[in-house]
Write a protein that holds these residues in place. Structure first.
Motif, PDB file in Angstrom:
ATOM      1  N   LEU A   1    -102.573   0.908 -21.251  1.00  0.00           N
ATOM      2  CA  LEU A   1    -102.798   0.903 -22.689  1.00  0.00           C
ATOM      3  C   LEU A   1    -101.581   1.350 -23.483  1.00  0.00           C
ATOM      4  CD1 LEU A   1    -106.335   2.486 -22.629  1.00  0.00           C
ATOM      5  CD2 LEU A   1    -105.765   0.094 -22.971  1.00  0.00           C
ATOM      6  N   GLY A   2    -100.525   1.755 -22.815  1.00  0.00           N
ATOM      7  CA  GLY A   2     -99.339   2.210 -23.514  1.00  0.00           C
ATOM      8  C   GLY A   2     -99.471   3.622 -24.051  1.00  0.00           C
ATOM      9  N   ILE A   3    -100.550   4.327 -23.730  1.00  0.00           N
ATOM     10  CA  ILE A   3    -100.772   5.687 -24.232  1.00  0.00           C
ATOM     11  C   ILE A   3    -100.207   6.669 -23.216  1.00  0.00           C
ATOM     12  CG2 ILE A   3    -102.500   7.377 -24.909  1.00  0.00           C
ATOM     13  CD1 ILE A   3    -104.359   5.022 -25.515  1.00  0.00           C
ATOM     14  N   LYS A   4     -99.221   7.448 -23.621  1.00  0.00           N
ATOM     15  CA  LYS A   4     -98.665   8.446 -22.719  1.00  0.00           C
ATOM     16  C   LYS A   4     -98.839   9.851 -23.263  1.00  0.00           C
ATOM     17  CE  LYS A   4     -95.450   5.698 -20.170  1.00  0.00           C
ATOM     18  NZ  LYS A   4     -94.243   5.694 -19.424  1.00  0.00           N
ATOM     19  N   THR A   5     -99.102   9.979 -24.556  1.00  0.00           N
ATOM     20  CA  THR A   5     -99.306  11.293 -25.153  1.00  0.00           C
ATOM     21  C   THR A   5    -100.501  11.226 -26.099  1.00  0.00           C
ATOM     22  OG1 THR A   5     -97.823  10.815 -26.977  1.00  0.00           O
ATOM     23  CG2 THR A   5     -96.863  11.905 -25.052  1.00  0.00           C
ATOM     24  N   VAL A   6    -101.002  12.387 -26.427  1.00  0.00           N
ATOM     25  CA  VAL A   6    -102.094  12.482 -27.395  1.00  0.00           C
ATOM     26  C   VAL A   6    -101.693  13.473 -28.470  1.00  0.00           C
ATOM     27  CG1 VAL A   6    -103.935  11.903 -25.779  1.00  0.00           C
ATOM     28  CG2 VAL A   6    -103.268  14.269 -26.060  1.00  0.00           C
ATOM     29  N   ASP A   7    -102.369  13.404 -29.615  1.00  0.00           N
ATOM     30  CA  ASP A   7    -102.121  14.341 -30.702  1.00  0.00           C
ATOM     31  C   ASP A   7    -102.710  15.694 -30.289  1.00  0.00           C
ATOM     32  OD1 ASP A   7    -101.819  15.748 -33.017  1.00  0.00           O
ATOM     33  OD2 ASP A   7    -103.086  14.446 -34.246  1.00  0.00           O
ATOM     34  N   GLU A   8    -101.849  16.621 -29.909  1.00  0.00           N
ATOM     35  CA  GLU A   8    -102.300  17.906 -29.376  1.00  0.00           C
ATOM     36  C   GLU A   8    -103.057  18.717 -30.416  1.00  0.00           C
ATOM     37  OE1 GLU A   8    -103.209  20.191 -26.315  1.00  0.00           O
ATOM     38  OE2 GLU A   8    -102.081  18.331 -26.138  1.00  0.00           O
ATOM     39  N   LYS A   9    -102.700  18.587 -31.684  1.00  0.00           N
ATOM     40  CA  LYS A   9    -103.418  19.307 -32.732  1.00  0.00           C
ATOM     41  C   LYS A   9    -104.866  18.807 -32.818  1.00  0.00           C
ATOM     42  CE  LYS A   9    -103.194  20.854 -37.444  1.00  0.00           C
ATOM     43  NZ  LYS A   9    -102.449  21.033 -38.644  1.00  0.00           N
ATOM     44  N   LEU A  10    -105.045  17.488 -32.700  1.00  0.00           N
ATOM     45  CA  LEU A  10    -106.385  16.909 -32.693  1.00  0.00           C
ATOM     46  C   LEU A  10    -107.186  17.406 -31.497  1.00  0.00           C
ATOM     47  CD1 LEU A  10    -108.521  14.837 -33.707  1.00  0.00           C
ATOM     48  CD2 LEU A  10    -107.377  13.172 -32.220  1.00  0.00           C
ATOM     49  N   VAL A  11    -106.551  17.444 -30.330  1.00  0.00           N
ATOM     50  CA  VAL A  11    -107.223  17.927 -29.112  1.00  0.00           C
ATOM     51  C   VAL A  11    -107.682  19.367 -29.297  1.00  0.00           C
ATOM     52  CG1 VAL A  11    -106.860  18.529 -26.685  1.00  0.00           C
ATOM     53  CG2 VAL A  11    -106.028  16.345 -27.555  1.00  0.00           C
ATOM     54  N   GLN A  12    -106.803  20.225 -29.830  1.00  0.00           N
ATOM     55  CA  GLN A  12    -107.147  21.636 -30.007  1.00  0.00           C
ATOM     56  C   GLN A  12    -108.253  21.813 -31.049  1.00  0.00           C
ATOM     57  OE1 GLN A  12    -106.262  23.970 -27.949  1.00  0.00           O
ATOM     58  NE2 GLN A  12    -104.973  22.503 -26.869  1.00  0.00           N
ATOM     59  N   THR A  13    -108.230  20.996 -32.123  1.00  0.00           N
ATOM     60  CA  THR A  13    -109.275  21.075 -33.141  1.00  0.00           C
ATOM     61  C   THR A  13    -110.618  20.667 -32.552  1.00  0.00           C
ATOM     62  OG1 THR A  13    -107.672  20.540 -34.855  1.00  0.00           O
ATOM     63  CG2 THR A  13    -109.983  20.226 -35.412  1.00  0.00           C
ATOM     64  N   MET A  14    -110.629  19.598 -31.760  1.00  0.00           N
ATOM     65  CA  MET A  14    -111.875  19.145 -31.133  1.00  0.00           C
ATOM     66  C   MET A  14    -112.364  20.173 -30.113  1.00  0.00           C
ATOM     67  SD  MET A  14    -110.924  15.124 -30.685  1.00  0.00           S
ATOM     68  CE  MET A  14    -112.417  14.626 -29.854  1.00  0.00           C
ATOM     69  N   ALA A  15    -111.452  20.759 -29.353  1.00  0.00           N
ATOM     70  CA  ALA A  15    -111.827  21.730 -28.328  1.00  0.00           C
ATOM     71  C   ALA A  15    -112.375  23.012 -28.941  1.00  0.00           C
ATOM     72  CB  ALA A  15    -110.642  22.047 -27.427  1.00  0.00           C
ATOM     73  N   ALA A  16    -111.896  23.366 -30.140  1.00  0.00           N
ATOM     74  CA  ALA A  16    -112.375  24.591 -30.792  1.00  0.00           C
ATOM     75  C   ALA A  16    -113.840  24.470 -31.186  1.00  0.00           C
ATOM     76  CB  ALA A  16    -111.519  24.896 -32.017  1.00  0.00           C
ATOM     77  N   GLY A  17    -114.320  23.250 -31.387  1.00  0.00           N
ATOM     78  CA  GLY A  17    -115.737  23.050 -31.687  1.00  0.00           C
ATOM     79  C   GLY A  17    -116.179  23.738 -32.966  1.00  0.00           C
ATOM     80  N   GLY A  18    -115.317  23.785 -33.967  1.00  0.00           N
ATOM     81  CA  GLY A  18    -115.667  24.416 -35.234  1.00  0.00           C
ATOM     82  C   GLY A  18    -115.404  25.906 -35.278  1.00  0.00           C
ATOM     83  N   ARG A  19    -114.944  26.472 -34.194  1.00  0.00           N
ATOM     84  CA  ARG A  19    -114.624  27.905 -34.168  1.00  0.00           C
ATOM     85  C   ARG A  19    -113.179  28.105 -34.600  1.00  0.00           C
ATOM     86  NH1 ARG A  19    -116.966  27.144 -28.983  1.00  0.00           N
ATOM     87  NH2 ARG A  19    -119.147  27.694 -29.001  1.00  0.00           N
TER      88      ARG A  19
END
Length: 170
Positions: free
Chosen positions: A122-140
């Protein structure tokens, strides 16, 4: 006559056709007795007579996890990590179900790469780390606050799984 029975119980039967009619009730009654009247191995018992009145108290303050890149290694990945750390030692047992936390990078990066197109082509080698951390925080909030969630590895593991999912392109 014919002898019929189970275990130590033996009784005579006059006709061959009656053998199933005598054995089946004995089996069924034995199973019923065993299932209903013998104690189960892992039966925890009933509810507590007196409910525990204590509740855990955690400090209501946030702290950040050390700057190491922690990740959860599972099954064969955990075995590779352990073999890498303890060269020359033999690791016994089944890898399935083995889970460890490690700061070593994943040793087999070629598992998901396909040609030069990146992960899953798919050509994807990286992800938006800020988005990952925001999603992982789960609103906390940022950091680890045991008063909100006493599971210290929760955000790290969730971020790892979200990152893997985004890299898979699903």
């Amino acid at each position: 006559g014919i002898l019929s029975g189970i275990g130590l119980i033996v009784f005579p039967v006059q006709d061959d056709r009656l053998v199933p009619l005598t054995i089946i009730p004995v089996y069924l009654s034995s199973f019923f007795y065993y299932h209903n009247f013998t104690p189960n191995v892992s039966h925890p018992g009933g509810p507590r007579a007196h409910k525990i009145q204590r509740t855990p108290k955690f400090p209501d303050s946030s702290s950040n996890i050390s700057k190491g890149d922690w990740r959860c290694a599972v099954a064969h990945d955990a075995c590779r990590d352990t073999h890498h750390k303890f060269k020359g030692s033999k690791l016994t047992g089944e890898p399935v179900g083995r889970q460890i936390w490690t700061t070593l990078p994943k040793l087999d990066h070629t598992l998901f790469e396909t040609s030069s197109l990146g992960f899953f082509g798919l050509g994807i080698k990286t992800v938006d780390e800020k988005l990952v951390q925001t999603m992982a925080a789960g609103g906390r909030g940022e950091g680890f606050n045991p008063a909100e969630n006493p599971n210290s590895c929760d955000k790290i593991f969730r971020a790892q799984q979200i990152r893997n999912y985004l890299l898979s392109g699903k």
